[in-house]
Design an enzyme around this catalytic site. Structure first.
Site, short mmCIF file in Angstrom:
data_model
loop_
_atom_site.label_atom_id
_atom_site.label_comp_id
_atom_site.label_asym_id
_atom_site.label_seq_id
_atom_site.Cartn_x
_atom_site.Cartn_y
_atom_site.Cartn_z
CG PHE A 18 -1.86 1.07 1.88
CD1 PHE A 18 -2.13 2.02 0.82
CD2 PHE A 18 -1.35 1.67 2.96
CE1 PHE A 18 -3.03 3.87 1.05
CE2 PHE A 18 -2.29 2.37 3.20
CZ PHE A 18 -2.83 3.50 2.19
CB ILE A 19 2.53 3.04 2.78
CG1 ILE A 19 1.77 3.25 3.68
CG2 ILE A 19 3.56 4.77 2.34
CD1 ILE A 19 2.12 2.89 4.94
CG ASP A 40 6.78 -6.25 -2.27
OD1 ASP A 40 6.56 -5.08 -2.21
OD2 ASP A 40 6.21 -7.23 -2.48
CB SER A 92 1.21 -3.98 7.69
OG SER A 92 0.88 -4.09 6.77
CB THR A 132 3.90 2.11 13.09
OG1 THR A 132 2.26 1.76 13.31
CG2 THR A 132 4.02 1.02 13.78
CG ASP A 133 0.58 5.50 15.29
OD1 ASP A 133 -0.11 4.19 14.98
OD2 ASP A 133 -0.51 6.54 15.16
CD GLU A 134 -0.41 -0.60 15.41
OE1 GLU A 134 -0.52 -1.56 15.93
OE2 GLU A 134 -1.65 -0.37 14.93
CE1 TYR A 160 3.51 -3.80 12.45
CE2 TYR A 160 1.85 -2.43 13.10
CZ TYR A 160 2.62 -3.24 12.10
OH TYR A 160 2.74 -1.25 11.21
CE LYS A 164 7.00 -1.70 11.23
NZ LYS A 164 8.19 -1.23 9.73
CG ASN A 190 -0.20 6.36 6.19
OD1 ASN A 190 0.78 6.03 5.48
ND2 ASN A 190 -0.11 6.13 6.66
CE LYS A 199 -3.15 -4.14 7.46
NZ LYS A 199 -1.91 -3.30 7.10
P1 NAD Z 1 1.50 -3.55 3.13
O1 NAD Z 1 1.16 -4.83 3.94
O2 NAD Z 1 0.23 -2.65 2.25
O3 NAD Z 1 2.81 -3.93 2.00
C1 NAD Z 1 4.16 -4.53 2.59
C2 NAD Z 1 4.97 -5.18 1.52
O4 NAD Z 1 5.70 -5.50 2.28
C3 NAD Z 1 4.00 -5.56 0.50
O5 NAD Z 1 4.29 -5.19 -0.60
C4 NAD Z 1 4.87 -7.77 1.21
O6 NAD Z 1 4.75 -8.28 -0.36
C5 NAD Z 1 6.30 -6.36 1.41
N1 NAD Z 1 6.83 -7.52 2.03
C6 NAD Z 1 6.05 -8.70 2.46
N2 NAD Z 1 7.13 -9.32 3.63
C7 NAD Z 1 8.76 -8.72 2.51
C8 NAD Z 1 9.45 -9.62 2.58
N3 NAD Z 1 10.18 -11.00 3.30
N4 NAD Z 1 10.50 -9.19 1.91
C9 NAD Z 1 10.42 -8.22 0.70
N5 NAD Z 1 8.79 -7.83 0.98
C10 NAD Z 1 8.13 -8.16 2.23
O7 NAD Z 1 1.96 -2.66 4.15
P2 NAD Z 1 2.24 -1.17 4.68
O8 NAD Z 1 0.13 -0.73 4.92
O9 NAD Z 1 1.89 -0.26 3.32
O10 NAD Z 1 2.54 -0.92 5.38
C11 NAD Z 1 4.05 0.00 4.83
C12 NAD Z 1 5.11 0.06 6.08
O11 NAD Z 1 4.66 1.03 6.47
C13 NAD Z 1 5.11 -0.63 7.02
O12 NAD Z 1 6.46 -1.32 7.46
C14 NAD Z 1 4.45 -0.98 7.93
O13 NAD Z 1 4.67 -0.96 9.06
C15 NAD Z 1 4.42 0.88 8.21
N6 NAD Z 1 3.16 1.50 8.68
C16 NAD Z 1 2.05 1.47 8.03
C17 NAD Z 1 0.55 2.11 8.29
C18 NAD Z 1 -0.45 1.76 7.50
O14 NAD Z 1 -1.19 2.28 8.41
N7 NAD Z 1 -0.54 1.04 7.06
C19 NAD Z 1 1.05 3.56 9.35
C20 NAD Z 1 2.46 3.58 9.72
C21 NAD Z 1 3.20 2.63 9.59
O1 DAU Z 2 -0.99 3.21 13.76
C1 DAU Z 2 -0.50 2.39 12.76
C2 DAU Z 2 -0.37 1.50 12.13
O2 DAU Z 2 -2.38 1.65 11.57
C3 DAU Z 2 0.23 1.34 10.98
O3 DAU Z 2 1.59 0.67 12.01
C4 DAU Z 2 -0.35 -0.08 10.72
O4 DAU Z 2 0.66 -1.60 9.84
C5 DAU Z 2 -1.79 -0.61 10.60
O5 DAU Z 2 -2.28 -1.76 10.21
C6 DAU Z 2 -2.77 -0.09 11.26
O6 DAU Z 2 -3.30 -0.51 12.23
P1 DAU Z 2 -4.26 -0.54 13.04
O7 DAU Z 2 -4.77 -1.76 13.88
O8 DAU Z 2 -4.87 0.91 13.88
O9 DAU Z 2 -5.15 -0.83 11.43
P2 DAU Z 2 -7.04 -1.34 11.31
O10 DAU Z 2 -7.41 -0.86 10.09
O11 DAU Z 2 -5.94 -2.94 11.59
O12 DAU Z 2 -7.47 -0.93 12.19
C7 DAU Z 2 -7.58 0.15 12.22
C8 DAU Z 2 -8.69 0.39 13.42
O13 DAU Z 2 -11.04 -0.24 13.24
C9 DAU Z 2 -8.45 -0.36 15.19
O14 DAU Z 2 -9.31 0.08 16.36
C10 DAU Z 2 -9.41 -2.11 14.41
C11 DAU Z 2 -10.78 -1.54 13.90
N1 DAU Z 2 -11.52 -2.57 13.36
C12 DAU Z 2 -10.65 -3.37 12.14
C13 DAU Z 2 -11.10 -3.70 11.71
C14 DAU Z 2 -10.02 -4.74 10.21
C15 DAU Z 2 -12.67 -2.83 13.46
O15 DAU Z 2 -13.18 -2.55 14.19
N2 DAU Z 2 -12.72 -3.94 12.25
C16 DAU Z 2 -12.13 -4.58 11.39
O16 DAU Z 2 -12.49 -5.39 10.72
#
Ligand code: NAD
Ligand code: DAU
Length: 351
Positions: A18-19, A40, A92, A132-134, A160, A164, A190, A199
């Site tokens: 995604f990101i 990837d 993630s 991540t803020d987590e 998770y 991180k 995001n 997500k």
């Molecule tokens: P995502 O799960 O959408 O994408 C992860 C990507 O990493 C995928 O394309 C997957 O194929 C690749 N990958 C996984 N394992 C691998 C490996 N061993 N070698 C090479 N590639 C591999 O994740 P995202 O939501 O885009 O998050 C990207 C990064 O940002 C992560 O590090 C996550 O912790 C961080 N992050 C995400 C969020 C969010 O809200 N999604 C917020 C803050 C930080």
């Molecule tokens: O804060 C950054 C993080 O945000 C990233 O580091 C993670 O990679 C990313 O997955 C995300 O984590 P969250 O756990 O916050 O995201 P998620 O989309 O899984 O859930 C968001 C909120 O919604 C959380 O409070 C759980 C809730 N939820 C989630 C799902 C999937 C539901 O209520 N129902 C659901 O089916």
């Protein structure tokens, strides 16, 4: 080869996710003198079709491989001589980490180590860790005055976030011990195009469009701080170019919403009834509230988010409406089995 030598060379790991994919597009568009290599593994979360529009770009190269594969990573660094490394590759999804932590430890911690060892061996201008803020754990709902700053202690809740946090500590250790030039960004949740429909936001959009029930964990009172994905990409761009070596930057846009607010906004935009909402068993160890104080990124880097939640959620919903085949292909495959496994025992139960 000649084209490559004149260009800045950036490694983006996890660029089919995604990101990472949004960052690949951002960098190729913004910097005509940059080349981007995406490494990837194409796990369940990586999707090569996401990168279709850049596959024929001369300044882009896709490499399928695992960041934990030392030999492959060393050979790639030797061949490419990267200037910048931006590590997005990770497992993630919190719920998956509760189901099985092991792959999270391998990819998120050991993968980061392998990338940093290669960065040391072949010399990079900057190794940037996308965190991540987590890693800060959570904040109580009744203290809206509290925010995560870069000085907030690490205090993790899920496998998770623990993985991180471990990676962040390792990155800081490589900076101090080996003088590897590093930066770390800790961003809030995001949303935007190409987010995998496990997500919250894409899950709810895709299910609402099919008139399926919307599984809200617990009472839906948990708060997340939402940021449009392009604003995160802009922040990382600023950090790798202007951020100080060894520093951590928190990224977030003060867009706090309860999960229920987010789900109801999606239903309203799609003109679907709130009766689709189903309260299901809560996530184990569920963090209550995330809220970022982004003042360091603002004052030191001049970073400002540009997309409000109202605007961003409309754009995101439109993207999912216009790109149905992208997410329908995902949902029709293995993901269906995941959904049944993950939510089968949750349906009907409440917090
Ligand atoms: P995502 O799960 O959408 O994408 C992860 C990507 O990493 C995928 O394309 C997957 O194929 C690749 N990958 C996984 N394992 C691998 C490996 N061993 N070698 C090479 N590639 C591999 O994740 P995202 O939501 O885009 O998050 C990207 C990064 O940002 C992560 O590090 C996550 O912790 C961080 N992050 C995400 C969020 C969010 O809200 N999604 C917020 C803050 C930080
Ligand atoms: O804060 C950054 C993080 O945000 C990233 O580091 C993670 O990679 C990313 O997955 C995300 O984590 P969250 O756990 O916050 O995201 P998620 O989309 O899984 O859930 C968001 C909120 O919604 C959380 O409070 C759980 C809730 N939820 C989630 C799902 C999937 C539901 O209520 N129902 C659901 O089916």
């Amino acid at each position: 080869m000649e084209v490559r030598n004149r260009l800045m060379n950036v490694l983006v790991t996890g660029g089919a996710g995604f990101i990472g994919s949004n960052f690949v597009f951002y960098m190729l568009n913004k910097y005509p003198d940059y080349r981007v290599v995406c490494l990837d593994l194409l796990t369940y979360a990586g999707n090569l079709s996401t990168l279709e529009t850049v596959m024929n770009n001369q300044r882009f190269r896709f490499v399928k491989g695992d960041i934990t594969d030392k030999e492959l990573v060393a050979n790639l660094f030797k061949e490419e001589r990267f200037d910048y490394v931006v590590n997005f590759a990770a497992e993630s999804h919190v719920d998956r980490s509760i189901e099985d932590p092991s792959i999270f430890l391998k990819t998120n911690i050991l993968g980061t180590q392998v990338l940093m060892d290669a960065s040391r061996a072949y010399g990079v201008k900057r190794f940037h860790q996308v965190s991540t803020d987590e890693v800060y754990g959570d904040l109580p709902l009744d203290r809206p005055d509290l925010f995560f700053t870069e000085k907030t202690p690490i205090h993790t809740s899920s496998p998770y976030s623990a993985s991180k946090a471990a990676a962040d500590l390792l990155v800081q250790a490589y900076n101090r011990t080996f003088k590897l030039p590093i930066t770390i960004s800790r961003c809030s949740n995001n949303y935007g195009p190409y987010q995998f429909p496990e997500k919250l936001i894409p899950l709810m959009i895709s299910r609402a469009l099919k008139d399926d029930s919307l599984p809200v964990y617990g009472k839906g009172e948990n708060v997340r701080d939402w940021l449009y994905v392009e604003d995160h990409c802009a922040a990382i761009d600023l950090i790798i170019h202007r951020g100080k070596d060894g520093e951590v930057y928190n990224i977030g846009g003060h867009n706090e919403k309860t999960n229920l607010e987010v789900v109801k906004t999606i239903l309203k935009e799609l003109d679907k009834p709130e009766s689709l909402i189903t309260y299901v068993k809560d996530r184990a160890g569920h963090d209550m509230r995330y809220a970022i104080d982004p003042s360091k990124a603002r004052s030191e880097l001049g970073w400002e988010p540009t997309t409000s939640f109202d605007e961003g959620i409309k754009q995101t919903i439109k993207w999912y409406l216009d790109n149905r085949s992208w997410w329908e292909n995902i949902i029709n495959g293995d993901y269906q089995k995941y959904y049944t496994r993950m939510y089968g025992s949750r349906e009907g139960a409440t917090a």
